[in-house]
Design a protein around this motif. Structure first.
Motif, PDB file in Angstrom:
ATOM      1  N   CYS A  16       1.269  11.662  -0.684  1.00 53.16           N
ATOM      2  CA  CYS A  16       0.419  10.497  -0.421  1.00 53.16           C
ATOM      3  C   CYS A  16      -0.550  10.775   0.709  1.00 53.16           C
ATOM      4  N   ASN A  28     -10.270   3.872  -3.540  1.00 55.10           N
ATOM      5  CA  ASN A  28      -8.931   3.406  -3.932  1.00 55.10           C
ATOM      6  C   ASN A  28      -7.957   3.541  -2.762  1.00 55.10           C
ATOM      7  N   ASP A  51      -4.479   1.348  -2.885  1.00 58.31           N
ATOM      8  CA  ASP A  51      -3.324   1.842  -3.631  1.00 58.31           C
ATOM      9  C   ASP A  51      -2.644   2.989  -2.906  1.00 58.31           C
ATOM     10  N   GLN A 104      -0.671   1.806   0.037  1.00 56.94           N
ATOM     11  CA  GLN A 104       0.592   1.207  -0.387  1.00 56.94           C
ATOM     12  C   GLN A 104       1.607   2.283  -0.786  1.00 56.94           C
ATOM     13  N   SER A 105       1.142   3.292  -1.520  1.00 58.53           N
ATOM     14  CA  SER A 105       2.053   4.369  -1.926  1.00 58.53           C
ATOM     15  C   SER A 105       2.669   5.059  -0.724  1.00 58.53           C
TER      16      SER A 105
END
Lengths: 210, 210
Positions: free
Chosen positions: B113, B124, B127, B130-131
DNA sequence: ATGAGAAAAATTGTATCCATTCTTGCCCAT
DNA sequence: ATGGGCAAGAATGGATACAATTTTTCTCAT
């Protein structure tokens, strides 16, 4: 006018959840058992609608698990379970202490709990212990934190509460340390002390359970 | 046999909750608005039973408030709201970092990540951000912690997600620091870094909201 | 024995119905 | 005119019945 206790104190779903919670924690409903909506509703003397909602409350508290189209299985205490519970509580209660210090909150209620804990014996230690912790949560000023910790406290791991004198003494001493650090507004110290207190309780619980 | 996407992926109550959550966060349902069971059920094209259950999910997520016999009022973002959200998240995510270090968990997913976050642009970012966090929760090994943080992430305060480049850069740098400390198994350092990261995000959110 | 398929049981969602409670607005007395 | 109280209306909370889906179990034929 007559002064009577109101018949209805909480919604039926919460009464149902409380009743089931007690049964699960006291192990009158055993681990792994399957609860069906209908039989549970009949046993509680209510309809299935509030039982369904009660199941979701209990699932949130970690007492049962809801499987798709398969109903509710009663979860038991396991070392993993206990560990997860206490790790989270350690983090949140340590944060509460930190917040109390940073916000310079009123400590009178907390102090009252500590001294009560001193004066009275260990017989009602459970309630006084809860009051001590609860008042710290409140003093943090974070209402959501209070809700989350209250839910955790309802969980399985708190079920087997000890009344052993030995534990009460040890715990009382730690409470006094925590309070003194709160009074000194030592955020780091208070949170570390609370964290240690809870993690040590975890070890007690783990050995007792094992 | 035909290979079709199943019509039903989750229980209707969760679909309803998701739909309402999106509407509230995007502010197509405004703060203070009153939601009635019947009108909501009609708007969603379902019956009232799953709506009631969805309301309880949303209340738990802090998006609405349920008043006795009076229905659901939509809560808005407030500074207090944001503060409470981030204070709790700071405590829990810091604990997650601590656990990752203590358990010597596998860091490969987390590393992936971080480097993805480096290589790809900020479009992005949401996302990937969050990952990164989610994989740390997972690596902590505490499934209950994962559940609680996931619920928090669904809450109101995460609604207005930023895509500003400035924020993404700052955040990315902090992620790298956190990762390096995880890799060094520095529990205190990693948890302090995570805590700082989240509390700084809180300040960003507070000033942007104000 | 094994596997397909029917049957039984349980959850999930729908549809009403009733009781209780909360709000609102009107009426009336002061 | 104002304030308290009462009645009507609306909405939740819970009960009940039923349809639809899914899971499990049981049977029966191969």
């Amino acid at each position: 006018m007559l002064n009577l206790r109101p018949v209805k104190l909480m919604p039926v779903r919460e009464q149902a959840a409380a009743s089931l919670r007690e049964a699960i924690i006291s192990q009158s409903i055993k681990q792994g058992e399957m609860l069906t909506l209908e039989s549970t509703a009949k046993a509680l003397g209510i309809s299935v609608t509030p039982v369904r909602e009660a199941f979701q409350i209990l699932a949130r508290d970690g007492l049962i698990e809801l499987a798709q189209n398969r109903g509710a299985v009663v979860l038991g205490m396991s070392p993993k379970n206990i560990r997860e519970h206490y790790e989270i509580r350690a983090a949140l209660e340590a944060e509460a202490c930190r917040l109390v210090c940073e916000k310079g909150a009123d400590l009178s209620e907390i102090e009252r709990c500590v001294s009560h804990l001193v004066s009275s014996g260990a017989e009602n230690y459970g309630d006084l212990n809860q009051s001590f912790h609860y008042n710290i949560w409140l003093a943090s000023g974070n209402t959501r934190l209070v809700n989350m910790l209250s839910e955790l406290w309802n969980g399985l791991s708190m079920g087997l509460r000890t009344t052993k004198n030995e534990y009460a003494r040890k715990s009382q001493a730690e409470h006094e340390v925590i309070f003194s650090m709160l009074k000194a507004s030592d955020a780091d110290g208070a949170s570390r002390a609370m964290r240690g207190h809870i993690l040590r309780s975890m070890e007690d619980m783990l050995t007792r359970y094992k």
